[in-house]
Enzyme design. Structure first.
Site, PDB file in Angstrom:
ATOM      1  N   GLU A  85      -6.654  -6.812  -2.006  1.00  0.00           N
ATOM      2  CA  GLU A  85      -7.110  -7.233  -0.677  1.00  0.00           C
ATOM      3  C   GLU A  85      -8.622  -7.086  -0.597  1.00  0.00           C
ATOM      4  OE1 GLU A  85      -5.218  -5.250   2.583  1.00  0.00           O
ATOM      5  OE2 GLU A  85      -3.182  -5.623   1.858  1.00  0.00           O
ATOM      6  N   GLU A 119       0.797  -1.231   0.000  1.00  0.00           N
ATOM      7  CA  GLU A 119       0.000   0.000   0.000  1.00  0.00           C
ATOM      8  C   GLU A 119       0.833   1.285   0.000  1.00  0.00           C
ATOM      9  OE1 GLU A 119      -2.467  -0.871   3.359  1.00  0.00           O
ATOM     10  OE2 GLU A 119      -3.941  -1.932   2.163  1.00  0.00           O
TER      11      GLU A 119
END
Length: 827
Positions: free
Chosen positions: A493, A427
């Site tokens: 995710e 991320e």
């Protein structure tokens, strides 16, 4: 005290009964945390006495460490081997110990291991206060929303320590690249593949050495003459080798995982073998491009487009009790889920060679993050963090150590066929100087055949029309979200719940805490026991109550399995239904737990699968019939390279009594690597289910009327509840079991005609005396429903535990007898 190596300080203390098991109940709170004690508390000497005589005729002896956390000083027979402190959790290091071996062969190795430089405050944030990321190391050890902190931050000699003996010349950094041109199919004769081989040779002796470097592949030997000066290192490359009619390696579901034995050796004067490396290599080529229609990257193997169905992986064991057998079992479970990729998350590590060996074996591509996370490394403002975002953005403290570690670990794993994607971090990208070095220099030089993505949810990987990329949602979802809500086109995710069944809960929850959560539909909050909360329970909200309010923890856990199955079948089917239109792939957060947590797991820490695994096994099947519960559409997904023709589609309903109604029966066909809509039965199903719900059976039959793929749904009533399931009659299932061979049992389940469905049967291989499950055990299917007049077989694979003699099979069904059935296995 006897030390565990490979292992950590905590694993040794636990093994010597100095601390309680931190995975049980609230025990972790009883263990002193390094943030409060100071680093000296977890600083230990590790010593080892071993036999090794001095070498003769120029032979060399090396002491190899594959991982020490975090820094150390190393002494052999009182001689300090490292000039400066040896630092870096993710650096292998090797010492030539030839001059320091004792003349009588009795040697003592002593290693003083220090914890990470910065241990972090485990204040409940993601990675605690974030400062754990100032190291080049594990970030989860300071705690996360799915794990409590590891009190020693995993200090120790956590990976293998080996003695290596060679002649004068040693082989290192071998590199094998396979080039498979064109678009291939798994069957039939193949055009040649190109094999590129290189390696480094070192000669630490005072004399020049001449010899042959050769490799053996598919029965052929290719050699090259090499001369090495004294005290020198040389990089050697072979001419490209053409491998005729290669047996190719394919991802799970698309073809076989062929692996070749490959041997690289150096022989002095072409006779005496100085060193050799033995590998297994998969011949395949990975490519990727950008799908402008979906707005996301897509992956090709051997020229064929692969729809990615993945799972996020943290680490095999939070206390680093890593083993070949555990890796094999965990990766096999991912194969059994019908997944084809594992993403290794950036808050942990570049996985071990044994992990990649298992992925090669089972056909699981690997998306490997480097070290970093948006949480610790500054992507978001976070009041729990010690430093501001600008400071955290520069983590780790030592950029040089990060890059040296990356170079080393890339060399360690680059020869595995399964390694598919390198990623800068979770991320967030690493700092700009690190990113630039990785992207522009290190990877092009060391491993230029893989796709490099700068961070896990980068726009270059996936970009939706709303702008940008992201991940989620997480937690329990209405099935409509998976089917009808368009999310990121390659979602890195996305996930749901994952509580294990009652047998699983008993492994880490004390009896006094076996209290099921209670959800308040007015406040939308759950009342949760402290141990459940400590082990990161994530709410099931209203979904349990739809099956009737939980009577106790066992009842809650059973109903949770129904939810688990439905959630993950729905997730896989929903994403697959939009293959190549909305999506090029999805990766579930997450599929395994490295400790006894209650979320994001298809099997528990003890390797016991729950219904999540089998819902996913069903919904992700390579060839699969499915039903969209929102618009009633019956669909077929074909994730294979073969078109299917002349199949019969049979669509039926069953009421709670087992009465059957044929809705339609039509011939069907479908092209390769696609998904096809057939017709909607929404109106009919809504009407049939209105009063108390209904079962929907979908089947595709081949020309011999044998089932190719089937799927049974339980549809709620008009109020969204499963009222009929709560009133089902007890089924009268006939079950038998027989040994096929050692390590393999076949269970046959038969439901007589005119019976109600035998719904949601969990099959368990158990110890005959204790009635506890044999773990791990691998079931061809589980939580199975048997229609009236139907027979199903479940194959169980297992490794017989040492000393284990008598086994039985247990069957526990939703509407089975009140006392669980136990079947003796016939010879």
């Amino acid at each position: 005290m006897p030390a565990i190596v490979p292992g950590t300080v905590l694993t040794t203390l636990l093994n010597n009964q100095k601390i309680p098991d931190p995975f049980w109940g609230m025990n972790n709170e009883r263990i002193a945390d390094i943030y409060k004690t100071g680093s000296n508390y977890y600083t230990y000497w590790f010593t080892k006495d071993f036999k090794e005589l001095p070498t003769q005729n120029g032979g060399q002896v090396y002491l190899n460490f594959r991982g020490v956390n975090y820094s150390c000083d190393i002494y052999l027979n009182g001689h300090k081997l490292n000039k400066t402190i040896q630092k870096g959790m993710f650096l292998r290091f090797s010492y030539n110990i030839t001059p320091f071996l004792a003349k009588n062969g009795d040697n003592r190795l002593a290693v003083l291991v220090h914890p990470p430089d910065v241990v972090g405050n485990p204040n409940g944030g993601q990675g605690g206060d974030g400062t754990i990321a100032r190291n080049v190391g594990l970030q989860y050890t300071a705690g996360w929303d799915w794990i409590q902190p590891m009190r020693d931050r995993n200090t120790g000699i956590w990976d293998k320590v080996t003695i290596q003996k060679t002649g004068a010349v040693r082989i290192t950094d071998e590199h094998i690249v396979t080039v498979v041109s064109g678009v291939r199919l798994p069957e039939g004769a193949q055009q040649p593949a190109i094999i590129k081989v290189s390696a480094s040779l070192s000669n630490p002796t005072a004399a020049a050495v001449t010899g042959l470097l050769s490799f053996e592949l598919d029965g052929k030997t290719i050699s090259k003459s090499v001369s090495l000066k004294a005290n020198s290192i040389a990089d050697v490359s072979f001419n490209d080798y053409s491998l005729l009619n290669p047996k190719l390696w394919w991802p799970n579901g698309y073809g076989p995982q062929n692996l070749y034995n490959f041997k690289l050796k150096f022989a002095v004067n072409g006779k005496s073998v100085s060193d050799q490396q033995v590998l297994k290599i998969g011949v395949r080529q990975l490519t990727s491009d950008y799908n402008e229609h979906t707005g996301s990257r897509q992956t090709y193997v051997n020229g064929q487009k692969i729809f990615i169905k993945g799972g996020n992986w943290v680490i095999s064991d939070a206390m680093l009790r890593l083993s070949d057998t555990r890796y094999d079992a965990e990766v096999r479970y991912h194969r059994d889920m019908n997944l084809n990729l594992i993403r290794v998350w950036g808050g942990a590590m570049i996985e071990r060679p044994e992990f990649f060996e298992a992925c090669d074996k089972y056909g699981i591509l690997v998306f490997q993050d480097l070290w970093g996370s948006g949480d610790c490394n500054g992507r978001w403002q976070d009041p729990q963090k010690f430093d501001d975002q600008w400071t955290r953005r520069k983590y780790p403290d030592d950029h040089g150590l990060f890059l040296r570690s990356a170079i080393d670990q890339i060399k360690m794993v680059r020869n595995y066929a399964s390694l598919a994607i390198w990623c800068g971090g979770n991320e967030i990208t690493p700092p700009e100087d690190i990113l630039t070095a990785l992207r522009d220099t290190i990877l092009p030089k060391l491993d230029n055949t893989r796709w490099f993505v700068d961070y896990s949810n980068s726009d270059s990987m996936s970009h939706n029309e709303l702008g940008g990329n992201g991940d989620g949602p997480y937690g329990i979802q209405p099935l409509s979200v998976f089917w009808e809500h368009k999310t990121y086109p390659f979602n890195s995710e996305v996930g749901s719940v994952g509580v294990g069944d009652y047998e699983s809960l008993k492994r880490f929850i004390p009896t006094a805490n076996m209290v099921p959560p209670v959800y308040d539909e007015d406040t939308h909050k759950s009342k949760v026991d402290s141990v459940w909360d400590y082990h990161k329970y994530i709410g099931y909200d209203t979904s349990i109550n739809k099956y009737g309010k939980a009577k106790n923890a066992a009842d809650f856990a059973l109903k949770a399995q129904l939810v688990n199955y439905d959630q993950y079948r729905g997730l896989a089917e929903g994403f697959t239904s939009h293959m190549w239109d909305w999506y090029t792939g999805f990766i579930i957060w997450k599929t395994q737990n490295p400790w006894t947590a209650m979320r994001g797991q298809m099997y528990d820490y003890y390797l016991d699968p729950n219904a999540c695994l089998y819902g996913l096994h069903n919904g992700s099947a390579p060839f699969h019939i499915m039903y969209n519960p929102i618009n009633g559409m019956v669909m077929v997904a074909n994730n294979t390279f073969k078109a299917r023709r002349s199949m019969m589609m049979v669509v039926k309903t069953y009421d709670m009594e087992g009465n059957e109604k044929l809705l339609t029966q039509v011939f069907a066909d479908i092209n390769a690597t696609t998904v096809k809509k057939y017709f909607s039965i929404k109106e009919t199903i809504d009407k049939a289910a209105a009063k108390e719900g209904v079962f929907l059976s979908l089947q595709l039959l081949d020309e011999n009327k044998k089932v190719i793929t089937d799927n049974t749904y339980w549809i709620p009533d008009s109020k969204g509840a499963f009222s009929g399931l709560q009133k089902m009659k007890t089924e009268d299932l006939t079950a038998s079991a027989r040994f096929i061979k050692p390590g393999k049992v076949e269970v046959t389940l038969v439901n007589k005609e005119h019976n109600p469905l035998a719904f949601f049967n969990r099959v368990s291989l158990m110890d005959a005396d204790t009635k506890t499950r044999i773990l791990p055990a691998f079931y061809s299917d589980n939580y199975v429903t048997i229609l009236p007049g139907e027979e199903k077989k479940v194959i169980i694979d297992y490794n017989l535990p040492t000393g284990q003699k008598k086994l039985v099979v247990g069957i526990d069904g939703w509407n089975g007898p009140l006392t669980n059935r136990v079947i003796t296995i016939e010879p």
